[in-house]
Scaffold this motif. Sequence first.
Motif, PDB file in Angstrom:
ATOM      1  N   SER A  31     -25.748  24.901 -31.931  1.00  0.00           N
ATOM      2  CA  SER A  31     -26.127  26.171 -31.307  1.00  0.00           C
ATOM      3  C   SER A  31     -27.475  26.052 -30.604  1.00  0.00           C
ATOM      4  CB  SER A  31     -26.175  27.289 -32.349  1.00  0.00           C
ATOM      5  OG  SER A  31     -27.161  27.011 -33.327  1.00  0.00           O
ATOM      6  N   ALA A  32     -27.702  27.020 -29.718  1.00  0.00           N
ATOM      7  CA  ALA A  32     -28.963  27.120 -28.986  1.00  0.00           C
ATOM      8  C   ALA A  32     -29.233  28.602 -28.730  1.00  0.00           C
ATOM      9  CB  ALA A  32     -28.882  26.358 -27.674  1.00  0.00           C
ATOM     10  N   PRO A  33     -30.513  29.015 -28.759  1.00  0.00           N
ATOM     11  CA  PRO A  33     -30.849  30.430 -28.601  1.00  0.00           C
ATOM     12  C   PRO A  33     -30.876  30.928 -27.157  1.00  0.00           C
ATOM     13  CG  PRO A  33     -32.833  29.178 -28.999  1.00  0.00           C
ATOM     14  CD  PRO A  33     -31.675  28.209 -29.116  1.00  0.00           C
ATOM     15  N   ASP A  34     -30.769  30.017 -26.195  1.00  0.00           N
ATOM     16  CA  ASP A  34     -30.755  30.408 -24.781  1.00  0.00           C
ATOM     17  C   ASP A  34     -30.284  29.223 -23.941  1.00  0.00           C
ATOM     18  OD1 ASP A  34     -33.038  28.683 -24.120  1.00  0.00           O
ATOM     19  OD2 ASP A  34     -34.307  30.225 -25.019  1.00  0.00           O
ATOM     20  N   GLY A  35     -30.075  29.478 -22.669  1.00  0.00           N
ATOM     21  CA  GLY A  35     -29.569  28.446 -21.782  1.00  0.00           C
ATOM     22  C   GLY A  35     -30.506  27.258 -21.632  1.00  0.00           C
ATOM     23  N   PHE A  36     -31.801  27.520 -21.653  1.00  0.00           N
ATOM     24  CA  PHE A  36     -32.775  26.437 -21.504  1.00  0.00           C
ATOM     25  C   PHE A  36     -32.654  25.451 -22.660  1.00  0.00           C
ATOM     26  CE2 PHE A  36     -36.957  24.500 -22.020  1.00  0.00           C
ATOM     27  CZ  PHE A  36     -37.197  24.035 -20.744  1.00  0.00           C
ATOM     28  N   ALA A  37     -32.611  25.965 -23.884  1.00  0.00           N
ATOM     29  CA  ALA A  37     -32.492  25.106 -25.072  1.00  0.00           C
ATOM     30  C   ALA A  37     -31.153  24.367 -25.073  1.00  0.00           C
ATOM     31  CB  ALA A  37     -32.652  25.938 -26.345  1.00  0.00           C
ATOM     32  N   ALA A  38     -30.094  25.052 -24.642  1.00  0.00           N
ATOM     33  CA  ALA A  38     -28.772  24.415 -24.570  1.00  0.00           C
ATOM     34  C   ALA A  38     -28.789  23.259 -23.578  1.00  0.00           C
ATOM     35  CB  ALA A  38     -27.714  25.441 -24.168  1.00  0.00           C
ATOM     36  N   LEU A  39     -29.374  23.492 -22.423  1.00  0.00           N
ATOM     37  CA  LEU A  39     -29.438  22.454 -21.393  1.00  0.00           C
ATOM     38  C   LEU A  39     -30.223  21.238 -21.884  1.00  0.00           C
ATOM     39  CD1 LEU A  39     -28.341  22.123 -18.533  1.00  0.00           C
ATOM     40  CD2 LEU A  39     -30.553  22.904 -17.691  1.00  0.00           C
ATOM     41  N   GLU A  40     -31.287  21.483 -22.629  1.00  0.00           N
ATOM     42  CA  GLU A  40     -32.065  20.378 -23.189  1.00  0.00           C
ATOM     43  C   GLU A  40     -31.216  19.538 -24.139  1.00  0.00           C
ATOM     44  OE1 GLU A  40     -35.255  19.256 -22.399  1.00  0.00           O
ATOM     45  OE2 GLU A  40     -34.819  20.628 -20.749  1.00  0.00           O
ATOM     46  N   LYS A  41     -30.426  20.194 -24.982  1.00  0.00           N
ATOM     47  CA  LYS A  41     -29.543  19.461 -25.906  1.00  0.00           C
ATOM     48  C   LYS A  41     -28.529  18.626 -25.132  1.00  0.00           C
ATOM     49  CE  LYS A  41     -29.814  22.379 -29.971  1.00  0.00           C
ATOM     50  NZ  LYS A  41     -29.137  22.497 -31.249  1.00  0.00           N
ATOM     51  N   LEU A  42     -27.987  19.194 -24.080  1.00  0.00           N
ATOM     52  CA  LEU A  42     -27.003  18.475 -23.268  1.00  0.00           C
ATOM     53  C   LEU A  42     -27.646  17.268 -22.568  1.00  0.00           C
ATOM     54  CD1 LEU A  42     -25.174  21.563 -21.769  1.00  0.00           C
ATOM     55  CD2 LEU A  42     -24.316  20.041 -23.560  1.00  0.00           C
ATOM     56  N   LYS A  43     -28.843  17.452 -22.072  1.00  0.00           N
ATOM     57  CA  LYS A  43     -29.544  16.353 -21.395  1.00  0.00           C
ATOM     58  C   LYS A  43     -29.921  15.245 -22.366  1.00  0.00           C
ATOM     59  CE  LYS A  43     -31.445  18.936 -17.496  1.00  0.00           C
ATOM     60  NZ  LYS A  43     -32.677  19.467 -16.884  1.00  0.00           N
ATOM     61  N   ARG A  44     -30.084  15.597 -23.650  1.00  0.00           N
ATOM     62  CA  ARG A  44     -30.413  14.597 -24.680  1.00  0.00           C
ATOM     63  C   ARG A  44     -29.153  13.910 -25.231  1.00  0.00           C
ATOM     64  NH1 ARG A  44     -34.223  18.539 -26.613  1.00  0.00           N
ATOM     65  NH2 ARG A  44     -32.825  18.990 -28.345  1.00  0.00           N
ATOM     66  N   GLY A  45     -27.981  14.273 -24.693  1.00  0.00           N
ATOM     67  CA  GLY A  45     -26.782  13.530 -25.076  1.00  0.00           C
ATOM     68  C   GLY A  45     -25.692  14.288 -25.805  1.00  0.00           C
ATOM     69  N   LEU A  46     -25.898  15.555 -26.128  1.00  0.00           N
ATOM     70  CA  LEU A  46     -24.836  16.326 -26.766  1.00  0.00           C
ATOM     71  C   LEU A  46     -23.670  16.463 -25.786  1.00  0.00           C
ATOM     72  CD1 LEU A  46     -23.834  18.085 -29.148  1.00  0.00           C
ATOM     73  CD2 LEU A  46     -24.888  20.049 -28.003  1.00  0.00           C
ATOM     74  N   LYS A  47     -22.465  16.136 -26.244  1.00  0.00           N
ATOM     75  CA  LYS A  47     -21.262  16.212 -25.404  1.00  0.00           C
ATOM     76  C   LYS A  47     -20.234  17.115 -26.096  1.00  0.00           C
ATOM     77  CE  LYS A  47     -22.321  13.175 -22.161  1.00  0.00           C
ATOM     78  NZ  LYS A  47     -22.895  13.699 -20.957  1.00  0.00           N
ATOM     79  N   PRO A  48     -20.396  18.427 -25.985  1.00  0.00           N
ATOM     80  CA  PRO A  48     -19.452  19.322 -26.655  1.00  0.00           C
ATOM     81  C   PRO A  48     -18.090  19.336 -25.961  1.00  0.00           C
ATOM     82  CG  PRO A  48     -20.947  20.589 -25.292  1.00  0.00           C
ATOM     83  CD  PRO A  48     -21.410  19.157 -25.235  1.00  0.00           C
ATOM     84  N   ASP A  49     -17.077  19.691 -26.729  1.00  0.00           N
ATOM     85  CA  ASP A  49     -15.732  19.842 -26.177  1.00  0.00           C
ATOM     86  C   ASP A  49     -15.572  21.217 -25.537  1.00  0.00           C
ATOM     87  OD1 ASP A  49     -14.351  17.328 -27.163  1.00  0.00           O
ATOM     88  OD2 ASP A  49     -15.259  18.102 -29.004  1.00  0.00           O
TER      89      ASP A  49
END
Length: 124
Positions: A31-49
């Motif tokens: 989970s992420a509290p906003d789009g910015f935090a979510a984007l950071e997780k994705l850029k660090r390698g999270l690959k959700p389905d």
Amino acid sequence: MAKTILVVDDSATMTLSLKSSLELNGFKVDSAPDGFAALEKLKRGLKPDLIITDINMPRMDGMELIRQVKALPGMRFTPILTLTTESDSRKRDECKKLGATGWLVKPVSGPDLVKIVKQVVIGA
């Protein structure tokens, strides 16, 4: 292997509710509290389905998150569901143009959410 879902919502209560419904049905949830935090997780390698995002959030809203996710390498075909209190058809149309897979209006029951997720996520 369990499918991973990224839940993006500024409401801790909503995030907890979604997380528990999804985990009870065998999904792995980040989970992420906003789009910015979510984007950071994705850029660090999270690959959700699947990504489930609220629209109205601080720092980066769901529409901007959709726009930026679809521009990331390897994320173009990742399904994104919006889950929001917003019922404005213009916003819904804009989200679809940006690449959102579907639009859900809060509140959504756990069984309904799981049913939709299983329709959207291949092999779920």
